[in-house]
Design a protein around this motif. Structure first.
Motif, mmCIF file in Angstrom:
data_model
loop_
_atom_site.group_PDB
_atom_site.id
_atom_site.type_symbol
_atom_site.label_atom_id
_atom_site.label_comp_id
_atom_site.label_asym_id
_atom_site.label_seq_id
_atom_site.Cartn_x
_atom_site.Cartn_y
_atom_site.Cartn_z
ATOM 1 N N THR A 56 0.826 -1.205 0.000
ATOM 2 C CA THR A 56 0.000 0.000 0.000
ATOM 3 C C THR A 56 0.860 1.254 0.000
ATOM 4 O O THR A 56 0.523 2.261 -0.639
ATOM 5 C CB THR A 56 -0.939 0.024 1.227
ATOM 6 O OG1 THR A 56 -0.155 0.050 2.432
ATOM 7 C CG2 THR A 56 -1.840 -1.177 1.260
ATOM 8 N N VAL A 57 2.006 1.194 0.693
ATOM 9 C CA VAL A 57 2.903 2.356 0.732
ATOM 10 C C VAL A 57 3.620 2.527 -0.600
ATOM 11 O O VAL A 57 3.695 3.639 -1.142
ATOM 12 C CB VAL A 57 3.922 2.201 1.883
ATOM 13 C CG1 VAL A 57 4.944 3.330 1.855
ATOM 14 C CG2 VAL A 57 3.210 2.177 3.232
ATOM 15 N N ILE A 58 4.143 1.440 -1.157
ATOM 16 C CA ILE A 58 4.875 1.526 -2.423
ATOM 17 C C ILE A 58 3.966 2.001 -3.558
ATOM 18 O O ILE A 58 4.395 2.744 -4.443
ATOM 19 C CB ILE A 58 5.508 0.160 -2.771
ATOM 20 C CG1 ILE A 58 6.618 -0.156 -1.767
ATOM 21 C CG2 ILE A 58 6.079 0.161 -4.186
ATOM 22 C CD1 ILE A 58 7.277 -1.511 -1.968
ATOM 23 N N LEU A 59 2.708 1.599 -3.524
ATOM 24 C CA LEU A 59 1.771 2.032 -4.565
ATOM 25 C C LEU A 59 1.583 3.546 -4.585
ATOM 26 O O LEU A 59 1.225 4.115 -5.615
ATOM 27 C CB LEU A 59 0.413 1.346 -4.382
ATOM 28 C CG LEU A 59 0.336 -0.130 -4.799
ATOM 29 C CD1 LEU A 59 -1.014 -0.722 -4.419
ATOM 30 C CD2 LEU A 59 0.585 -0.289 -6.293
ATOM 31 N N THR A 60 1.821 4.201 -3.443
ATOM 32 C CA THR A 60 1.714 5.668 -3.391
ATOM 33 C C THR A 60 3.042 6.346 -3.718
ATOM 34 O O THR A 60 3.208 7.530 -3.474
ATOM 35 C CB THR A 60 1.249 6.137 -2.005
ATOM 36 O OG1 THR A 60 2.244 5.816 -1.027
ATOM 37 C CG2 THR A 60 -0.076 5.506 -1.617
ATOM 38 N N LYS A 61 4.003 5.581 -4.260
ATOM 39 C CA LYS A 61 5.338 6.078 -4.602
ATOM 40 C C LYS A 61 6.136 6.444 -3.353
ATOM 41 O O LYS A 61 6.853 7.442 -3.314
ATOM 42 C CB LYS A 61 5.249 7.267 -5.562
ATOM 43 C CG LYS A 61 6.510 7.483 -6.410
ATOM 44 C CD LYS A 61 6.380 8.660 -7.367
ATOM 45 C CE LYS A 61 5.399 8.357 -8.488
ATOM 46 N NZ LYS A 61 5.407 9.442 -9.519
ATOM 47 N N SER A 62 5.997 5.626 -2.307
ATOM 48 C CA SER A 62 6.751 5.806 -1.068
ATOM 49 C C SER A 62 7.331 4.454 -0.678
ATOM 50 O O SER A 62 7.218 3.482 -1.417
ATOM 51 C CB SER A 62 5.838 6.351 0.033
ATOM 52 O OG SER A 62 5.261 7.586 -0.337
ATOM 53 N N ILE A 63 7.954 4.398 0.497
ATOM 54 C CA ILE A 63 8.492 3.141 1.003
ATOM 55 C C ILE A 63 8.513 3.207 2.518
ATOM 56 O O ILE A 63 8.670 4.288 3.097
ATOM 57 C CB ILE A 63 9.907 2.878 0.440
ATOM 58 C CG1 ILE A 63 10.330 1.421 0.683
ATOM 59 C CG2 ILE A 63 10.927 3.856 1.027
ATOM 60 C CD1 ILE A 63 11.575 1.017 -0.078
ATOM 61 N N ASP A 64 8.333 2.063 3.166
ATOM 62 C CA ASP A 64 8.337 1.999 4.629
ATOM 63 C C ASP A 64 9.409 1.016 5.086
ATOM 64 O O ASP A 64 9.211 -0.189 5.066
ATOM 65 C CB ASP A 64 6.958 1.559 5.144
ATOM 66 C CG ASP A 64 6.855 1.659 6.663
ATOM 67 O OD1 ASP A 64 7.875 1.971 7.300
ATOM 68 O OD2 ASP A 64 5.758 1.421 7.203
ATOM 69 N N LEU A 65 10.562 1.573 5.493
ATOM 70 C CA LEU A 65 11.668 0.742 5.963
ATOM 71 C C LEU A 65 11.592 0.453 7.456
ATOM 72 O O LEU A 65 12.476 -0.204 7.996
ATOM 73 C CB LEU A 65 13.003 1.428 5.648
ATOM 74 C CG LEU A 65 13.328 1.633 4.171
ATOM 75 C CD1 LEU A 65 14.661 2.357 4.020
ATOM 76 C CD2 LEU A 65 13.357 0.313 3.417
ATOM 77 N N SER A 66 10.536 0.936 8.109
ATOM 78 C CA SER A 66 10.437 0.772 9.567
ATOM 79 C C SER A 66 9.516 -0.368 9.981
ATOM 80 O O SER A 66 9.269 -0.546 11.172
ATOM 81 C CB SER A 66 9.942 2.074 10.207
ATOM 82 O OG SER A 66 8.585 2.322 9.878
ATOM 83 N N VAL A 67 8.995 -1.140 9.016
ATOM 84 C CA VAL A 67 7.990 -2.153 9.372
ATOM 85 C C VAL A 67 8.538 -3.197 10.340
ATOM 86 O O VAL A 67 7.861 -3.599 11.293
ATOM 87 C CB VAL A 67 7.409 -2.845 8.116
ATOM 88 C CG1 VAL A 67 6.483 -1.930 7.353
ATOM 89 C CG2 VAL A 67 8.516 -3.368 7.210
ATOM 90 N N ALA A 68 9.781 -3.643 10.128
ATOM 91 C CA ALA A 68 10.346 -4.663 11.007
ATOM 92 C C ALA A 68 10.602 -4.099 12.404
ATOM 93 O O ALA A 68 10.398 -4.787 13.410
ATOM 94 C CB ALA A 68 11.640 -5.221 10.414
ATOM 95 N N ALA A 69 11.048 -2.837 12.478
ATOM 96 C CA ALA A 69 11.247 -2.201 13.777
ATOM 97 C C ALA A 69 9.913 -2.010 14.491
ATOM 98 O O ALA A 69 9.829 -2.121 15.724
ATOM 99 C CB ALA A 69 11.953 -0.854 13.603
ATOM 100 N N ASN A 70 8.863 -1.735 13.726
ATOM 101 C CA ASN A 70 7.512 -1.648 14.272
ATOM 102 C C ASN A 70 7.112 -2.997 14.872
ATOM 103 O O ASN A 70 6.578 -3.082 15.994
ATOM 104 C CB ASN A 70 6.542 -1.237 13.162
ATOM 105 C CG ASN A 70 5.152 -0.921 13.657
ATOM 106 O OD1 ASN A 70 4.687 -1.474 14.634
ATOM 107 N ND2 ASN A 70 4.463 -0.034 12.954
#
Length: 333
Positions: A56-70
């Motif tokens: 869902t994040v990549i589809l908006t032209k972004s990226i979430d590198l914090s998912v594992a830390a979350n």
């Protein structure tokens, strides 16, 4: 026929996964048996859920590198909560996990939306912050199985129709995400915000707010995975899910989700995660060293990126060719 197969990443992945299962079965008899396939799916369930949030994040032209830390912080928080208050009902603990994950995801989204900071910079920072928060919360200590209650540990492991509850949770999340992405305004807004932000604004879509909600979805699913990880492996520690932020991105890229935004599907993300799951379960069985496994996984990711880039360039040429043809028709008229 072959060109059509290569055009649809999902069909191609299904074929590749089937071929891999057949090849690995020749080296490890029983690898493709239903019981082992069920175990592979169960082992991959957490990655599937994380990949759907990342999608869902990549589809908006972004990226979430914090998912594992979350996952690490949420898992530590609910593990300590259960250890301190073992009589708390499990639904309440799951709700706490979802809420913590959503808050952490919302923080990422606010920085990207309100301060207009690139998502890779924001989430690279929060990756370190959330891991640090997990260390501060626990003091570096572990929460072990004997400190956790039986319902907390055993619920995701209970078998239902031959598959653990963890696997069924992943299936439910897949179904919900499919409905969200294909049947709701938010899903269409997510695709539009990444595919063509300018057109999305003219269509009345708030691109910044849409990206914010994409990060909230990613964070919420990561929070759920925090509980599922701790109950699955019966331990909570600071380095939970180390490296899974890259695995979630890899699953999306392999599944055909464009890093340029706006292109991809739920099925693609799921199949990308399953592809990685099959690879990671198979390579140790056929005595491939961990270092070679990392090299093979990296090679697969690079190949997927190249394949995606070629597909997008081909799509661009088709659009230009169609536009040129329409202009010639107008001139002739």
């Amino acid at each position: 026929m072959i060109k059509q197969i290569f055009r649809y990443r999902e069909i191609l992945l299904v074929i590749i996964i089937a071929v891999l299962l057949a090849v690995f079965s020749t080296r490890a008899p029983g690898f493709a048996r239903p019981g082992n396939l069920s175990n592979i799916f169960n082992d991959t369930s957490i990655l599937i859920i994380l990949a759907l949030g990342q999608m869902t994040v990549i589809l908006t032209k972004s990226i979430d590198l914090s998912v594992a830390a979350n996952v690490a912080f949420t898992g530590m928080a609910v593990g300590m909560l259960n250890a301190s208050y073992p009589d708390l009902p499990l639904p309440l603990i799951v709700l706490v996990a979802l809420s913590i994950g959503a808050i952490l995801g919302a923080l990422n989204g606010l920085f990207v939306w309100k301060l207009n900071i690139p998502s890779i910079v924001v989430t690279l920072g929060t990756l370190t912050i959330y891991r640090g928060m997990a260390f501060v919360l626990s003091g570096g200590a572990w929460v072990n199985a004997h400190q956790m209650s039986e319902p907390f540990l055993q619920t995701p492991r209970q078998l239902f129709l031959g598959l653990p509850v963890l696997g069924w949770i992943a299936i439910i999340i897949v179904a919900v995400m499919y409905l969200v992405m294909s049947r709701t305004f938010l899903g269409r807004a997510i695709y539009a915000s990444g595919g063509n932000p300018t057109a999305a604004v003219y269509a009345g879509i708030d691109v910044g707010r849409t990206r914010f909600f994409a990060f909230v979805i990613s964070g919420t699913l990561a929070g759920l995975c925090g509980y599922l990880w701790v109950s699955r492996y019966a331990v909570a520690y600071v380095d939970i899910a180390a490296g899974f932020e890259l695995d979630s991105v890899a699953a999306c890229v392999i599944g055909g989700i464009s890093t340029l935004g706006g292109i991809g599907s739920v099925a693609g993300a799921v199949l990308g995660a399953l592809f990685l799951g099959v690879i990671k379960n198979a390579l140790p069985v056929i005595n491939i060293s961990p270092f070679s496994q990392m090299a093979i996984s990296g090679g697969v990711i690079i190949a997927a990126v190249i394949f995606n880039a070629r597909q997008e360039r081909r799509r661009g040429r088709i659009i230009l060719r169609d536009r040129g043809a329409s202009e010639q028709i107008e001139v002739a008229a």
